[in-house]
Design a protein around this motif. Sequence first.
Motif, PDB file in Angstrom:
ATOM      1  N   ILE A  23      52.644  42.502  10.962  1.00  0.00           N
ATOM      2  CA  ILE A  23      53.080  41.922  12.235  1.00  0.00           C
ATOM      3  C   ILE A  23      52.884  42.917  13.374  1.00  0.00           C
ATOM      4  O   ILE A  23      52.387  42.567  14.458  1.00  0.00           O
ATOM      5  N   ILE A  24      53.258  44.177  13.138  1.00  0.00           N
ATOM      6  CA  ILE A  24      53.071  45.205  14.165  1.00  0.00           C
ATOM      7  C   ILE A  24      51.583  45.391  14.464  1.00  0.00           C
ATOM      8  O   ILE A  24      51.177  45.526  15.627  1.00  0.00           O
ATOM      9  N   GLY A  25      50.761  45.386  13.408  1.00  0.00           N
ATOM     10  CA  GLY A  25      49.322  45.510  13.606  1.00  0.00           C
ATOM     11  C   GLY A  25      48.751  44.352  14.402  1.00  0.00           C
ATOM     12  O   GLY A  25      47.889  44.543  15.277  1.00  0.00           O
ATOM     13  N   LEU A 100      56.937  38.769  18.199  1.00  0.00           N
ATOM     14  CA  LEU A 100      56.445  39.470  17.009  1.00  0.00           C
ATOM     15  C   LEU A 100      57.238  40.752  16.773  1.00  0.00           C
ATOM     16  O   LEU A 100      57.666  41.041  15.651  1.00  0.00           O
ATOM     17  N   LEU A 101      57.443  41.517  17.839  1.00  0.00           N
ATOM     18  CA  LEU A 101      58.177  42.772  17.671  1.00  0.00           C
ATOM     19  C   LEU A 101      59.686  42.559  17.641  1.00  0.00           C
ATOM     20  O   LEU A 101      60.416  43.428  17.156  1.00  0.00           O
ATOM     21  N   PHE A 104      60.431  42.563  14.125  1.00  0.00           N
ATOM     22  CA  PHE A 104      60.537  43.932  13.616  1.00  0.00           C
ATOM     23  C   PHE A 104      61.919  44.507  13.897  1.00  0.00           C
ATOM     24  O   PHE A 104      62.534  45.144  13.031  1.00  0.00           O
ATOM     25  N   GLN A 105      62.435  44.260  15.091  1.00  0.00           N
ATOM     26  CA  GLN A 105      63.746  44.806  15.438  1.00  0.00           C
ATOM     27  C   GLN A 105      64.848  44.180  14.591  1.00  0.00           C
ATOM     28  O   GLN A 105      65.766  44.876  14.136  1.00  0.00           O
ATOM     29  N   VAL A 106      64.753  42.887  14.365  1.00  0.00           N
ATOM     30  CA  VAL A 106      65.733  42.232  13.495  1.00  0.00           C
ATOM     31  C   VAL A 106      65.640  42.789  12.077  1.00  0.00           C
ATOM     32  O   VAL A 106      66.658  42.997  11.403  1.00  0.00           O
ATOM     33  N   PHE A 107      64.416  43.061  11.633  1.00  0.00           N
ATOM     34  CA  PHE A 107      64.244  43.593  10.281  1.00  0.00           C
ATOM     35  C   PHE A 107      64.860  44.986  10.142  1.00  0.00           C
ATOM     36  O   PHE A 107      65.347  45.344   9.066  1.00  0.00           O
TER      37      PHE A 107
END
Length: 303
Positions: A23-25, A100-101, A104-107
């Motif tokens: 996702i970050i990529g 998308l990011l 990531f923050q929730v993860f």
Amino acid sequence: GPVVAACQDIIVLIPQWLIIILIIGAHYAIVFHLEVPGCPMGYLGPGGIQDNGDFRRCVGGATGYVDRMILGVNHMYQNPTENEVYKSGAFEPEGIVGCLLSVFQVFLGVQAGTTLTFYQEWKDRLKHWLAWGTASGIIGAILCLASKEEGWIPVNKNLWSLSFVLVTSSFAFFLLSACYFLIDVKFWWSGKPFFYPGMNATIMFVGHEVAYNLFPWHWSVGAMNTHFMQLIEALWGTGLKNKNKFEDKGEHLRNVKNGEVEKSAVAAHAWSEKYLIDTKASLIKQIEKQKELTVWGKIHIQK
């Protein structure tokens, strides 16, 4: 080994981490390598009248472009903060690319919860949370070169940039560690009044939407165009909403001293053990009943 033992909370989430890396990529590829008509590659600015209006239609770069193409301008936020200064037009700060990011923050929050599950000693939990806070803070500082608006990836809430996610997550890890130590380890603080808004988030949201511009929650002194004055007003409003929620600190400390907290913990532990025993007994009965039904069904079919 000791390294594996220290990384159990990460190892168990390796499949999820692989998805997060993808996702970050994907976010990086879209933001810095998607060609946007009339805009420089990797543009992150507000567009509008900035740079003499050379990139007037480039608000948010690829992030804004994707939202305009998929959502349409009419389905985007019409008055973003950058529009007030740069006349940039509509921009969605919580759009497709930015989300998308936010995943990531929730993860990272999931990672913090996994640490809480895997390690029973409070020192181990604090070590891991502080390590995550330090690592995310350092990486975020490197990406933005520890500056306000510079760096390879500047800190930008509207774009939900990677540096923004890492820096704010760093503060969150440190704050979680501090609250855990004060509330759950030392019993120096009950968490009031802040857990009241957390337990009544919907009411707080609706109340804010209704009363955010009304006195006494809202007031103005002069132009109110500085972060300091707006911070004072925000703190006043938050404190006013929770003014009846404060607990007497002396009473709380006396309760702890008298052992009431410990007694409550023992009682809760005893209740949980009884609940588990009762649940286990109930499950055993259900299994036995299911076996009887299965045997009866086989006999019935044979007949």
